[in-house]
Design a protein around this motif. Sequence first.
Motif, PDB file in Angstrom:
ATOM      1  N   VAL A  21       0.843  -1.194   0.000  1.00  0.00           N
ATOM      2  CA  VAL A  21       0.000   0.000   0.000  1.00  0.00           C
ATOM      3  C   VAL A  21       0.883   1.251   0.000  1.00  0.00           C
ATOM      4  N   PRO A  22       0.687   2.192  -0.929  1.00  0.00           N
ATOM      5  CA  PRO A  22       1.464   3.435  -0.938  1.00  0.00           C
ATOM      6  C   PRO A  22       1.221   4.260   0.318  1.00  0.00           C
ATOM      7  N   VAL A  23       2.218   5.065   0.666  1.00  0.00           N
ATOM      8  CA  VAL A  23       2.146   5.822   1.904  1.00  0.00           C
ATOM      9  C   VAL A  23       1.018   6.849   1.866  1.00  0.00           C
ATOM     10  N   PHE A  24       0.708   7.412   0.689  1.00  0.00           N
ATOM     11  CA  PHE A  24      -0.348   8.424   0.657  1.00  0.00           C
ATOM     12  C   PHE A  24      -1.724   7.798   0.864  1.00  0.00           C
ATOM     13  N   ILE A  25      -1.900   6.519   0.484  1.00  0.00           N
ATOM     14  CA  ILE A  25      -3.151   5.823   0.754  1.00  0.00           C
ATOM     15  C   ILE A  25      -3.319   5.620   2.259  1.00  0.00           C
ATOM     16  N   VAL A  26      -2.227   5.243   2.918  1.00  0.00           N
ATOM     17  CA  VAL A  26      -2.249   5.076   4.378  1.00  0.00           C
ATOM     18  C   VAL A  26      -2.614   6.389   5.050  1.00  0.00           C
ATOM     19  N   ALA A  27      -2.014   7.484   4.586  1.00  0.00           N
ATOM     20  CA  ALA A  27      -2.278   8.796   5.187  1.00  0.00           C
ATOM     21  C   ALA A  27      -3.744   9.195   5.024  1.00  0.00           C
ATOM     22  N   ILE A  28      -4.281   9.006   3.830  1.00  0.00           N
ATOM     23  CA  ILE A  28      -5.675   9.374   3.580  1.00  0.00           C
ATOM     24  C   ILE A  28      -6.616   8.514   4.420  1.00  0.00           C
ATOM     25  N   PHE A  29      -6.307   7.232   4.542  1.00  0.00           N
ATOM     26  CA  PHE A  29      -7.148   6.343   5.353  1.00  0.00           C
ATOM     27  C   PHE A  29      -7.134   6.755   6.824  1.00  0.00           C
ATOM     28  N   LEU A  30      -5.960   7.099   7.352  1.00  0.00           N
ATOM     29  CA  LEU A  30      -5.869   7.512   8.755  1.00  0.00           C
ATOM     30  C   LEU A  30      -6.615   8.817   8.994  1.00  0.00           C
ATOM     31  N   VAL A  31      -6.528   9.740   8.049  1.00  0.00           N
ATOM     32  CA  VAL A  31      -7.268  10.993   8.182  1.00  0.00           C
ATOM     33  C   VAL A  31      -8.770  10.719   8.202  1.00  0.00           C
ATOM     34  N   TYR A  32      -9.219   9.865   7.289  1.00  0.00           N
ATOM     35  CA  TYR A  32     -10.648   9.551   7.219  1.00  0.00           C
ATOM     36  C   TYR A  32     -11.135   8.869   8.496  1.00  0.00           C
ATOM     37  N   PHE A  88      -9.495   8.535  11.757  1.00  0.00           N
ATOM     38  CA  PHE A  88      -9.269   9.143  13.065  1.00  0.00           C
ATOM     39  C   PHE A  88      -9.672  10.615  13.139  1.00  0.00           C
ATOM     40  N   SER A  89      -9.730  11.294  11.988  1.00  0.00           N
ATOM     41  CA  SER A  89     -10.114  12.705  12.006  1.00  0.00           C
ATOM     42  C   SER A  89     -11.563  12.918  11.617  1.00  0.00           C
ATOM     43  N   VAL A  90     -11.971  12.299  10.505  1.00  0.00           N
ATOM     44  CA  VAL A  90     -13.324  12.527  10.002  1.00  0.00           C
ATOM     45  C   VAL A  90     -14.349  11.727  10.789  1.00  0.00           C
ATOM     46  N   LYS A  91     -14.117  10.423  10.928  1.00  0.00           N
ATOM     47  CA  LYS A  91     -15.100   9.553  11.569  1.00  0.00           C
ATOM     48  C   LYS A  91     -15.045   9.599  13.097  1.00  0.00           C
ATOM     49  N   LEU A  92     -13.877   9.404  13.655  1.00  0.00           N
ATOM     50  CA  LEU A  92     -13.747   9.297  15.114  1.00  0.00           C
ATOM     51  C   LEU A  92     -13.416  10.629  15.789  1.00  0.00           C
ATOM     52  N   ASN A  93     -12.917  11.598  15.023  1.00  0.00           N
ATOM     53  CA  ASN A  93     -12.572  12.911  15.572  1.00  0.00           C
ATOM     54  C   ASN A  93     -11.625  12.799  16.770  1.00  0.00           C
ATOM     55  N   MET A  94     -10.606  11.946  16.609  1.00  0.00           N
ATOM     56  CA  MET A  94      -9.669  11.689  17.701  1.00  0.00           C
ATOM     57  C   MET A  94      -8.375  12.480  17.578  1.00  0.00           C
ATOM     58  N   ALA A  95      -8.031  12.907  16.370  1.00  0.00           N
ATOM     59  CA  ALA A  95      -6.766  13.616  16.171  1.00  0.00           C
ATOM     60  C   ALA A  95      -6.921  14.621  15.047  1.00  0.00           C
ATOM     61  N   PRO A  96      -6.211  15.745  15.120  1.00  0.00           N
ATOM     62  CA  PRO A  96      -6.271  16.737  14.031  1.00  0.00           C
ATOM     63  C   PRO A  96      -5.623  16.188  12.759  1.00  0.00           C
ATOM     64  N   SER A  97      -6.087  16.667  11.633  1.00  0.00           N
ATOM     65  CA  SER A  97      -5.652  16.121  10.350  1.00  0.00           C
ATOM     66  C   SER A  97      -4.651  16.997   9.617  1.00  0.00           C
ATOM     67  N   PHE A  98      -4.345  18.175  10.127  1.00  0.00           N
ATOM     68  CA  PHE A  98      -3.396  19.032   9.414  1.00  0.00           C
ATOM     69  C   PHE A  98      -2.732  19.977  10.397  1.00  0.00           C
ATOM     70  N   GLY A  99      -1.585  20.498   9.967  1.00  0.00           N
ATOM     71  CA  GLY A  99      -0.862  21.479  10.776  1.00  0.00           C
ATOM     72  C   GLY A  99       0.050  20.840  11.811  1.00  0.00           C
ATOM     73  N   ARG A 100       0.846  21.671  12.432  1.00  0.00           N
ATOM     74  CA  ARG A 100       1.791  21.215  13.448  1.00  0.00           C
ATOM     75  C   ARG A 100       1.297  21.469  14.862  1.00  0.00           C
ATOM     76  N   GLY A 101       0.315  22.356  15.005  1.00  0.00           N
ATOM     77  CA  GLY A 101      -0.194  22.654  16.331  1.00  0.00           C
ATOM     78  C   GLY A 101       0.702  23.608  17.090  1.00  0.00           C
ATOM     79  N   GLN A 102       0.465  23.675  18.374  1.00  0.00           N
ATOM     80  CA  GLN A 102       1.231  24.580  19.239  1.00  0.00           C
ATOM     81  C   GLN A 102       2.640  24.043  19.456  1.00  0.00           C
ATOM     82  N   THR A 103       3.616  24.922  19.417  1.00  0.00           N
ATOM     83  CA  THR A 103       5.005  24.531  19.632  1.00  0.00           C
ATOM     84  C   THR A 103       5.580  25.260  20.844  1.00  0.00           C
ATOM     85  N   THR A 104       6.619  24.671  21.410  1.00  0.00           N
ATOM     86  CA  THR A 104       7.290  25.233  22.580  1.00  0.00           C
ATOM     87  C   THR A 104       8.753  25.467  22.245  1.00  0.00           C
TER      88      THR A 104
END
Length: 326
Positions: free
Chosen positions: A141-152, A154-170
């Motif tokens: 499986v290509p890496v971009f397929i894995v990425a799209i599946f994880l976004v769909y 954990f982000s779209v369906k389960l809303n467990m993790a953000p799908s873009f950006g780096r977030g807050q940094t220290t």
Amino acid sequence: MLVFLLRRLMQACFVMIIISVISFAIQGKLGDPVQQMVGMSASPAERAQLREELGLNDSFISQYWRFAKNVVHGDLGMSYYYKEPALDVILKKLPATLELAFCAIILVILVATPCGVIAAIRPRHLFSRFLMILSSIGLSVPVFIVAIFLVYLFSVKLNMAPSFGRGQTTEVLGLWNSGLFNKDGLSHLILPSLTLTIALMPVFVRLIRAEMMEVLQSEYIRFAWSKGLSAPRIYFLHALKNTMLPIITVGGIQAGTLIAYTILTETIFQWPGMGFLFMDAVSRVDTPLISAYLIVVGGLFVITNTLVDLIYGLVNPTVRLASHGL
């Protein structure tokens, strides 16, 4: 050791010269940077004047010689878009890519090592067969397929993790900004680092399994069993240690190619690292930035390969580094 280091240094210089020639040669094949800088509104005379100021009308040899002299002094050119030194632009994005790669490598080590050992100890167990099936799927499986599946998932369906950006940094020691030290930054790291882990882990699981199965059939392992040593000591100390050389070799190569994997991963997750910067530079035909990126990545490959050879001596003292030649 000194002879080995000198040979590696000579090889590294030769490799970097080749990389610099290639990275500079492709500049003229990526489009007209003048058009990207001034747009369609500039007159032909203004474009011709800008080309002359940038030295784009000189011969290839003259342009490369000027480029090479600047590179030796740490000047990789001025970004057409950012109006800043290309190396400075890349170094600003480097911590984000290294942070992502570091998390992926740690996850691979923590997960792939025990999985590979378990698959080697009990190769016919249902869990081992399940691991081999998953690793085969992961290699296919290509890496971009894995990425799209994880976004769909954990982000779209389960809303467990953000799908873009780096977030807050220290800010860390006033040197760089990291997302590893706060909750928001860690949450943004989950999906991109998990994507890279899934892409790399099948190779290591299968390699550790194959090497372990071979080592477990050796005489010194049978002798260790006859001495009454505990199973964890035999598996994880004696057997696993003697599988490390090929694993380190592949690991060094994979650590370098991890930069290539991050181009797709960072683009999908909008991760502000070197890979995303490279794609942005290609779309804008920012040729100095593209050349600088290739040189920096090439340097990372050279450093990684040198460190791998040095680690050989730590893992197996019988390896004579000075006799490697390359």
